[in-house]
Write a protein that holds these residues in place. Structure first.
Motif, mmCIF file in Angstrom:
data_model
loop_
_atom_site.group_PDB
_atom_site.id
_atom_site.type_symbol
_atom_site.label_atom_id
_atom_site.label_comp_id
_atom_site.label_asym_id
_atom_site.label_seq_id
_atom_site.Cartn_x
_atom_site.Cartn_y
_atom_site.Cartn_z
ATOM 1 N N GLY A 85 38.785 34.907 47.886
ATOM 2 C CA GLY A 85 37.578 34.092 47.926
ATOM 3 C C GLY A 85 36.635 34.289 46.755
ATOM 4 N N ARG A 86 36.826 35.343 45.983
ATOM 5 C CA ARG A 86 35.914 35.615 44.861
ATOM 6 C C ARG A 86 36.521 36.676 43.959
ATOM 7 N NH1 ARG A 86 34.559 39.424 48.603
ATOM 8 N NH2 ARG A 86 34.048 41.424 47.637
ATOM 9 N N LEU A 87 35.861 36.904 42.821
ATOM 10 C CA LEU A 87 36.249 37.991 41.922
ATOM 11 C C LEU A 87 34.958 38.674 41.475
ATOM 12 C CD1 LEU A 87 38.623 39.327 40.365
ATOM 13 C CD2 LEU A 87 38.095 37.794 38.465
ATOM 14 N N ASP A 88 34.873 39.993 41.687
ATOM 15 C CA ASP A 88 33.645 40.726 41.357
ATOM 16 C C ASP A 88 33.697 41.356 39.970
ATOM 17 O OD1 ASP A 88 32.346 40.424 43.990
ATOM 18 O OD2 ASP A 88 34.050 41.630 44.676
ATOM 19 N N VAL A 89 34.892 41.741 39.551
ATOM 20 C CA VAL A 89 35.033 42.397 38.241
ATOM 21 C C VAL A 89 36.294 41.869 37.565
ATOM 22 C CG1 VAL A 89 35.348 44.595 37.021
ATOM 23 C CG2 VAL A 89 33.922 44.525 39.075
ATOM 24 N N LEU A 90 36.133 41.489 36.308
ATOM 25 C CA LEU A 90 37.280 41.052 35.505
ATOM 26 C C LEU A 90 37.403 42.011 34.326
ATOM 27 C CD1 LEU A 90 39.460 39.070 34.497
ATOM 28 C CD2 LEU A 90 37.629 37.645 33.562
ATOM 29 N N VAL A 91 38.486 42.782 34.303
ATOM 30 C CA VAL A 91 38.714 43.701 33.185
ATOM 31 C C VAL A 91 39.733 43.051 32.253
ATOM 32 C CG1 VAL A 91 39.449 46.003 32.461
ATOM 33 C CG2 VAL A 91 38.224 45.724 34.631
ATOM 34 N N LEU A 92 39.254 42.653 31.077
ATOM 35 C CA LEU A 92 40.101 41.979 30.080
ATOM 36 C C LEU A 92 40.769 43.057 29.245
ATOM 37 C CD1 LEU A 92 37.537 39.202 29.103
ATOM 38 C CD2 LEU A 92 39.632 38.869 30.451
ATOM 39 N N ASN A 93 41.892 43.545 29.761
ATOM 40 C CA ASN A 93 42.570 44.678 29.120
ATOM 41 C C ASN A 93 43.826 44.246 28.367
ATOM 42 O OD1 ASN A 93 43.439 47.694 28.984
ATOM 43 N ND2 ASN A 93 45.140 46.691 30.064
ATOM 44 N N ALA A 94 44.556 43.266 28.892
ATOM 45 C CA ALA A 94 45.824 42.853 28.267
ATOM 46 C C ALA A 94 45.570 42.360 26.850
ATOM 47 C CB ALA A 94 46.495 41.757 29.088
ATOM 48 N N SER A 95 46.504 42.703 25.995
ATOM 49 C CA SER A 95 46.342 42.431 24.576
ATOM 50 C C SER A 95 47.744 42.272 24.015
ATOM 51 C CB SER A 95 45.618 43.650 23.992
ATOM 52 O OG SER A 95 45.477 43.535 22.607
ATOM 53 N N GLY A 96 47.865 41.728 22.826
ATOM 54 C CA GLY A 96 49.205 41.581 22.276
ATOM 55 C C GLY A 96 49.192 41.219 20.813
ATOM 56 N N GLY A 97 50.402 40.995 20.291
ATOM 57 C CA GLY A 97 50.560 40.608 18.898
ATOM 58 C C GLY A 97 51.475 41.523 18.122
ATOM 59 N N LEU A 98 51.663 42.751 18.658
ATOM 60 C CA LEU A 98 52.540 43.699 17.949
ATOM 61 C C LEU A 98 53.991 43.585 18.423
ATOM 62 C CD1 LEU A 98 50.706 47.168 17.618
ATOM 63 C CD2 LEU A 98 51.402 45.635 15.773
ATOM 64 N N GLU A 99 54.224 42.723 19.445
ATOM 65 C CA GLU A 99 55.573 42.598 19.996
ATOM 66 C C GLU A 99 56.538 42.103 18.912
ATOM 67 O OE1 GLU A 99 52.899 41.067 21.073
ATOM 68 O OE2 GLU A 99 52.597 41.433 23.204
ATOM 69 N N ARG A 100 57.776 42.613 18.986
ATOM 70 C CA ARG A 100 58.809 42.090 18.088
ATOM 71 C C ARG A 100 58.979 40.607 18.387
ATOM 72 N NH1 ARG A 100 63.903 45.787 18.706
ATOM 73 N NH2 ARG A 100 62.449 46.630 20.190
ATOM 74 N N ARG A 131 30.756 41.590 36.867
ATOM 75 C CA ARG A 131 30.839 42.094 35.495
ATOM 76 C C ARG A 131 32.196 41.785 34.875
ATOM 77 N NH1 ARG A 131 28.224 47.585 33.547
ATOM 78 N NH2 ARG A 131 26.437 46.321 34.074
ATOM 79 N N ILE A 132 32.141 41.507 33.572
ATOM 80 C CA ILE A 132 33.357 41.318 32.782
ATOM 81 C C ILE A 132 33.397 42.451 31.762
ATOM 82 C CG2 ILE A 132 34.537 39.816 31.119
ATOM 83 C CD1 ILE A 132 33.043 37.453 32.582
ATOM 84 N N VAL A 133 34.542 43.132 31.679
ATOM 85 C CA VAL A 133 34.687 44.232 30.712
ATOM 86 C C VAL A 133 35.785 43.851 29.727
ATOM 87 C CG1 VAL A 133 35.262 46.666 30.402
ATOM 88 C CG2 VAL A 133 33.941 45.947 32.407
ATOM 89 N N PHE A 134 35.436 43.866 28.457
ATOM 90 C CA PHE A 134 36.419 43.577 27.401
ATOM 91 C C PHE A 134 36.843 44.898 26.762
ATOM 92 C CE2 PHE A 134 37.337 42.374 22.862
ATOM 93 C CZ PHE A 134 38.517 41.689 23.125
ATOM 94 N N VAL A 135 38.158 45.129 26.753
ATOM 95 C CA VAL A 135 38.696 46.384 26.228
ATOM 96 C C VAL A 135 39.201 46.132 24.808
ATOM 97 C CG1 VAL A 135 40.382 48.225 26.613
ATOM 98 C CG2 VAL A 135 39.387 47.012 28.578
ATOM 99 N N THR A 136 38.728 46.948 23.875
ATOM 100 C CA THR A 136 39.146 46.738 22.491
ATOM 101 C C THR A 136 39.290 48.072 21.760
ATOM 102 O OG1 THR A 136 38.758 45.369 20.528
ATOM 103 C CG2 THR A 136 36.818 46.419 21.516
ATOM 104 N N SER A 137 39.731 47.962 20.518
ATOM 105 C CA SER A 137 39.952 49.159 19.698
ATOM 106 C C SER A 137 38.892 49.202 18.599
ATOM 107 C CB SER A 137 41.340 49.106 19.070
ATOM 108 O OG SER A 137 41.444 47.967 18.234
ATOM 109 N N HIS A 138 38.622 50.408 18.095
ATOM 110 C CA HIS A 138 37.666 50.515 16.982
ATOM 111 C C HIS A 138 38.163 49.686 15.790
ATOM 112 C CE1 HIS A 138 35.439 53.339 19.214
ATOM 113 N NE2 HIS A 138 35.676 54.460 18.547
#
Ligand SMILES: NC(=O)c1ccc[n+]([C@@H]2O[C@H](COP(=O)([O-])OP(=O)(O)OC[C@H]3O[C@@H](n4cnc5c(N)ncnc54)[C@H](OP(=O)(O)O)[C@@H]3O)[C@@H](O)[C@H]2O)c1
Length: 249
Positions: A85-100, A131-138
Motif C-alpha cells: 500500500g505504500r513505500l516509506d524508504v527507497l534506498v537507491l543502491n543498485a548501480s552498474g556499468g562495469l559489467e562485461r 526518505r530516499i537515500v542515494f548510494v554513491t562513491s567518492h
C-alpha cells in the motif's frame, strides 16, 4: 494486503542481493523495518538474504526487477503498492556499468535515468516523512574535482549525473514531505567491484589503500541504514572514508 506491525516501515533496497545492499537490508530488518530485497538476476542469492533475515526474526521479501528497464521498474513499484500500500524508504543502491559487455550508454541508463524514473514511480506512494537515500562513491560524488581511474570514468560521470538529477528533484520531493539523503563512500573493502578493479587496475586500489584504510561493507551499510532515519535537511551528504577527498586540493 497483509497487515503489518504498527509503525513498521516498508523499505525497498535496489540491488540488495549482495554487497552493500544486502548488508543494508540485514541492518534495517534488525531495526524492525520490512525490507524488500530487489535483485536483477540473482534470485537465489536474494532469497537467501531474505530467508536469513526472517530466520533471525526480521521481516523481508524479495522483488526481482531490472531497474534499468522501464516496464520492469513500473512492475516493481506496482507490486509493492499492491502488497504493502505504500513505500516509506527507497534506498537507491543498485548501480552498474562495469559489467562485461555493457552497452556504451548503459552506465547513464542505470545510474541516472533508472534512478530518477524509480523516484518518479515511487513518489506518489511515499507518505510525507518518507526518505530516499542515494548510494554513491567518492569517485562519482567528487567527479570533476578529483581524478578518477580511466576504467571507472563513465561510471563516475553517470553516477554524478544521477546525483545531480536527483538533487534537481528536491523541490518536488519537498512538496510531498519526502527528503533525499546521499551517502558517499571511498572504495569499500570486500566488495566485488573493488576485487574487479584490483584485478584490472591494481595501482588505483593500492593508491587508495595507501591513503587510509578502506571502509568495510559493514561500516558503509551502517551509514546507509543511518541515512534512512538521521534528522537532516534534504540534500544532505554523509561521507564514509577517504579523508583526502574531504580536504581541499
Ligand atoms: N563497491 C564499492 O567499493 C563502493 C564504494 C562506494 C559506493 N558504492 C556504491 O554502493 C552501491 C552498491 O555497490 P556494491 O559494490 O555493493 O554493488 P554490487 O556488489 O555490484 O551489487 C550490485 C547489486 O545491484 C544489483 N543490480 C545490478 N544491476 C541492476 C539492475 N539493472 N536492476 C536491479 N538490480 C541491479 C545486483 O543484482 P543481481 O546480482 O541480481 O544482478 C546486485 O544486487 C553502488 O551504488 C555503488 O556505487 C560502492
Amino acid at each position: 494486503m497483509v497487515s503489518r506491525p504498527a509503525g513498521q516501515r516498508i523499505v525497498l533496497i535496489t540491488g540488495a542481493s549482495r554487497g552493500i545492499g544486502a548488508e543494508t537490508a540485514r541492518i534495517l530488518a534488525a531495526r524492525g523495518d520490512h525490507v524488500i530485497v530487489n535483485y536483477r538476476e540473482k534470485m537465489r542469492r536474494a532469497k537467501l538474504i531474505a530467508d536469513e533475515i526472517v530466520a533471525a526474526g526480521g521481516s523481508a521479501s524479495v522483488a526481482g526487477a531490472d531497474i534499468a528497464d522501464a516496464d520492469s521498474a513500473r512492475g516493481l513499484i506496482e507490486s509493492i503498492v499492491q502488497e504493502f500500500g505504500r513505500l516509506d524508504v527507497l534506498v537507491l543502491n543498485a548501480s552498474g556499468g562495469l559489467e562485461r559487455n555493457a552497452a556504451p550508454g548503459y552506465a547513464m541508463e542505470i545510474n541516472r535515468d533508472a534512478q530518477t524514473r524509480l523516484v518518479d514511480l515511487a513518489l506518489p506512494h511515499m507518505p510525507s516523512g518518507s526518505r530516499i537515500v542515494f548510494v554513491t562513491s567518492h569517485q562519482a560524488h567528487f567527479h570533476g574535482r578529483k581524478p578518477v581511474p580511466a576504467d571507472y570514468e563513465p561510471i563516475a560521470a553517470s553516477k554524478r549525473a544521477g546525483e545531480d538529477a536527483l538533487r534537481a528533484m528536491i523541490p518536488t520531493l519537498t512538496a510531498r514531505g519526502v527528503t533525499l539523503h546521499t551517502v558517499s563512500g571511498d572504495m569499500i573493502d570486500g566488495t566485488i567491484i573493488v576485487q574487479l578493479l584490483e584485478r584490472r587496475n591494481p595501482d588505483a586500489v593500492a593508491a587508495r589503500r595507501d591513503t587510509s584504510p578502506l571502509p568495510t561493507i559493514a561500516e558503509f551499510a551502517t551509514a546507509v541504514a543511518e541515512a534512512t532515519t538521521v534528522p537532516a535537511e534534504s540534500g544532505h551528504t554523509t561521507y564514509i572514508g577517504g579523508p583526502d577527498y574531504l580536504t581541499p586540493a
